[in-house]
Scaffold this motif. Structure first.
Motif, PDB file in Angstrom:
ATOM      1  N   ALA A  85      38.032  35.549  47.160  1.00 57.29           N
ATOM      2  CA  ALA A  85      37.316  36.823  47.242  1.00 57.29           C
ATOM      3  C   ALA A  85      38.246  37.953  47.663  1.00 57.29           C
ATOM      4  N   HIS A  86      39.118  37.696  48.619  1.00 56.39           N
ATOM      5  CA  HIS A  86      40.048  38.732  49.090  1.00 56.39           C
ATOM      6  C   HIS A  86      41.000  39.152  47.971  1.00 56.39           C
ATOM      7  N   ARG A  87      41.493  38.187  47.208  1.00 52.83           N
ATOM      8  CA  ARG A  87      42.386  38.527  46.098  1.00 52.83           C
ATOM      9  C   ARG A  87      41.653  39.349  45.044  1.00 52.83           C
ATOM     10  N   PHE A  88      40.427  38.938  44.743  1.00 53.20           N
ATOM     11  CA  PHE A  88      39.635  39.676  43.754  1.00 53.20           C
ATOM     12  C   PHE A  88      39.403  41.107  44.224  1.00 53.20           C
ATOM     13  N   ALA A  89      39.052  41.277  45.498  1.00 52.06           N
ATOM     14  CA  ALA A  89      38.832  42.612  46.042  1.00 52.06           C
ATOM     15  C   ALA A  89      40.112  43.442  45.988  1.00 52.06           C
ATOM     16  N   SER A  90      41.245  42.823  46.261  1.00 49.78           N
ATOM     17  CA  SER A  90      42.516  43.544  46.231  1.00 49.78           C
ATOM     18  C   SER A  90      42.862  44.010  44.824  1.00 49.78           C
ATOM     19  N   VAL A  91      42.568  43.174  43.829  1.00 51.10           N
ATOM     20  CA  VAL A  91      42.819  43.565  42.440  1.00 51.10           C
ATOM     21  C   VAL A  91      41.931  44.747  42.062  1.00 51.10           C
ATOM     22  N   LEU A  92      40.644  44.664  42.393  1.00 51.07           N
ATOM     23  CA  LEU A  92      39.731  45.760  42.067  1.00 51.07           C
ATOM     24  C   LEU A  92      40.124  47.036  42.792  1.00 51.07           C
ATOM     25  N   SER A  93      40.496  46.905  44.065  1.00 49.01           N
ATOM     26  CA  SER A  93      40.904  48.073  44.834  1.00 49.01           C
ATOM     27  C   SER A  93      42.112  48.752  44.212  1.00 49.01           C
ATOM     28  N   SER A  94      43.090  47.967  43.803  1.00 49.28           N
ATOM     29  CA  SER A  94      44.298  48.521  43.200  1.00 49.28           C
ATOM     30  C   SER A  94      44.004  49.227  41.892  1.00 49.28           C
ATOM     31  N   LEU A  95      43.177  48.614  41.052  1.00 52.23           N
ATOM     32  CA  LEU A  95      42.881  49.198  39.746  1.00 52.23           C
ATOM     33  C   LEU A  95      42.051  50.475  39.878  1.00 52.23           C
ATOM     34  N   THR A  96      41.053  50.447  40.750  1.00 51.72           N
ATOM     35  CA  THR A  96      40.228  51.642  40.900  1.00 51.72           C
ATOM     36  C   THR A  96      41.004  52.767  41.579  1.00 51.72           C
ATOM     37  N   SER A  97      42.034  52.418  42.374  1.00 51.41           N
ATOM     38  CA  SER A  97      42.815  53.465  43.042  1.00 51.41           C
ATOM     39  C   SER A  97      43.616  54.301  42.056  1.00 51.41           C
ATOM     40  N   ILE A  98      43.862  53.779  40.849  1.00 51.48           N
ATOM     41  CA  ILE A  98      44.578  54.557  39.837  1.00 51.48           C
ATOM     42  C   ILE A  98      43.613  55.084  38.764  1.00 51.48           C
ATOM     43  N   GLY A  99      42.316  54.941  39.022  1.00 52.67           N
ATOM     44  CA  GLY A  99      41.318  55.500  38.111  1.00 52.67           C
ATOM     45  C   GLY A  99      40.854  54.582  37.013  1.00 52.67           C
ATOM     46  N   ALA A 100      41.233  53.303  37.047  1.00 54.11           N
ATOM     47  CA  ALA A 100      40.801  52.363  36.016  1.00 54.11           C
ATOM     48  C   ALA A 100      39.350  51.945  36.249  1.00 54.11           C
ATOM     49  N   VAL A 101      38.640  51.686  35.169  1.00 59.62           N
ATOM     50  CA  VAL A 101      37.281  51.162  35.231  1.00 59.62           C
ATOM     51  C   VAL A 101      37.364  49.645  35.033  1.00 59.62           C
ATOM     52  N   PRO A 102      37.040  48.834  36.058  1.00 58.85           N
ATOM     53  CA  PRO A 102      37.120  47.382  35.901  1.00 58.85           C
ATOM     54  C   PRO A 102      35.949  46.840  35.086  1.00 58.85           C
ATOM     55  N   LEU A 103      36.242  45.818  34.304  1.00 60.76           N
ATOM     56  CA  LEU A 103      35.221  45.046  33.596  1.00 60.76           C
ATOM     57  C   LEU A 103      35.205  43.665  34.230  1.00 60.76           C
ATOM     58  N   THR A 104      34.071  43.272  34.788  1.00 60.87           N
ATOM     59  CA  THR A 104      33.971  41.991  35.475  1.00 60.87           C
ATOM     60  C   THR A 104      32.802  41.188  34.919  1.00 60.87           C
ATOM     61  N   ALA A 105      32.734  39.915  35.302  1.00 58.20           N
ATOM     62  CA  ALA A 105      31.645  39.069  34.809  1.00 58.20           C
ATOM     63  C   ALA A 105      31.409  37.896  35.740  1.00 58.20           C
ATOM     64  N   CYS A 106      30.138  37.517  35.884  1.00 60.74           N
ATOM     65  CA  CYS A 106      29.788  36.239  36.502  1.00 60.74           C
ATOM     66  C   CYS A 106      30.020  35.144  35.459  1.00 60.74           C
ATOM     67  N   LEU A 107      30.627  34.056  35.864  1.00 61.46           N
ATOM     68  CA  LEU A 107      31.021  33.014  34.922  1.00 61.46           C
ATOM     69  C   LEU A 107      30.015  31.867  34.886  1.00 61.46           C
ATOM     70  N   PRO A 108      29.850  31.232  33.734  1.00 56.57           N
ATOM     71  CA  PRO A 108      28.928  30.085  33.652  1.00 56.57           C
ATOM     72  C   PRO A 108      29.469  28.888  34.422  1.00 56.57           C
ATOM     73  N   ASP A 109      28.559  28.051  34.863  1.00 60.27           N
ATOM     74  CA  ASP A 109      28.895  26.858  35.630  1.00 60.27           C
ATOM     75  C   ASP A 109      29.555  25.825  34.710  1.00 60.27           C
ATOM     76  N   PRO A 110      30.840  25.469  34.958  1.00 59.56           N
ATOM     77  CA  PRO A 110      31.516  24.519  34.070  1.00 59.56           C
ATOM     78  C   PRO A 110      30.880  23.138  34.055  1.00 59.56           C
ATOM     79  N   GLY A 111      30.319  22.719  35.201  1.00 62.50           N
ATOM     80  CA  GLY A 111      29.679  21.410  35.243  1.00 62.50           C
ATOM     81  C   GLY A 111      28.487  21.327  34.323  1.00 62.50           C
ATOM     82  N   ARG A 112      27.729  22.416  34.244  1.00 56.87           N
ATOM     83  CA  ARG A 112      26.564  22.451  33.357  1.00 56.87           C
ATOM     84  C   ARG A 112      27.006  22.464  31.900  1.00 56.87           C
TER      85      ARG A 112
END
Length: 289
Positions: A91-118
């Motif tokens: 979670a911390h790494r993900f937040a750091s990536v989003l923080s860095s990208l938004t700090s330069i004005g980028a719009v992040p595209l993210t997604a919840c992922l399907p359960d691989p076990g299912r």
């Protein structure tokens, strides 16, 4: 004016499941030319097997140098398959990536992922812990996406298991049709949010993978892919199954679910209370294990 689009992620964003001569195409490549009525410069930095640490340390610096208008950030599935999985660190790494990208004005595209076990139809000792981990990652991604104003796609809720044509022969990645669907859904999100995108991706017919395709994939590519992944994924899966089996025998598996939900809520509360500093200023990058 040229719009730049950088895609960070793992095999899903690399395009596995959507083969073209010489490699993979995938949803990000299908989406790219529709992100503006004018020219779009696209760079796919995603690599098969990537973890959240790989996005932060290896892919993010290149993405920042491109100064993209849009940046896909899809990660977490591979993290859940490691015996050393740590939701707080992911979670911390993900937040750091989003923080860095938004700090330069980028719009992040993210997604919840399907359960691989299912998707794979795994037995309970494997399916339950994977689902629990994936729920935790998705809860974090959902909360951080809202926190940083990302265009967030509920990818996990698409009908993967109901529509066989959406899954590739390996039953873990989207098929060519599945990648088209993801591209269209992201385009619709961005258009609804008021971004000046171009016309939506045009769907095109692709035969659904059948039993023959499943066997052909396993014979020509699957065995090699499984062997490569087994060296890093299999030990984690075995450890997960052993722990879950012990709790199932003791009747304490529900306690694991509750503990996981509470830990996830605490992580989300901590990370959404403030905005982490951009990752290029974090001393943790060089020490992150």
């Amino acid at each position: 004016m040229t719009v730049r689009f950088a895609a960070l992620g793992d095999s899903l964003t690399e395009g596995v499941g959507d083969p073209v001569p010489g490699g993979w195409r995938g949803w990000a490549a299908l989406l790219a030319p529709t992100l503006s009525p004018g020219p779009v410069e696209f760079r796919n930095l995603a690599t098969s097997g990537a973890l959240s640490r790989d996005l932060l340390v290896s892919q993010l610096p290149t993405a920042l140098a491109l100064r993209p208008r849009f940046a896909a950030v899809l990660v977490g599935g591979n993290d859940t398959l490691r015996a050393s999985f740590d939701l707080a660190a992911t979670a911390h790494r993900f937040a750091s990536v989003l923080s860095s990208l938004t700090s330069i004005g980028a719009v992040p595209l993210t997604a919840c992922l399907p359960d691989p076990g299912r998707l794979l139809g795994l037995p309970a000792p494997l399916a339950r812990p994977l689902a629990r981990r994936m729920r935790g990652v998705n809860a974090v991604v959902h909360a951080l996406s809202a926190h940083y104003g990302a265009a967030h796609l509920h990818l996990a809720e698409l009908p993967w298991t109901q529509r066989r044509e959406l899954l590739s022969a390996d039953r873990l990645h989207p098929s060519a049709v599945g990648h088209q669907l993801i591209a269209r859904e992201f385009h619709a999100l961005l258009a609804a949010a008021g971004h000046p995108v171009g016309p939506p991706p045009v769907p095109f017919a692709v035969p659904a993978p059948g039993r023959g395709a499943d066997l052909w994939w396993m014979a020509t590519q699957g065995t090699r892919w499984v062997a490569a992944r087994s060296t890093d994924l299999l030990p984690g899966l075995v450890a997960l199954a052993a722990l879950e089996a012990r709790h199932l025998l003791r009747g304490s598996a529900d306690r694991l679910d509750r503990a996981g939900a509470e830990a996830t809520a605490a992580i989300v509360t901590r990370l959404t209370a403030t905005r982490p500093r951009p990752a290029d200023r974090l001393e943790a990058i060089s020490n992150d294990q």
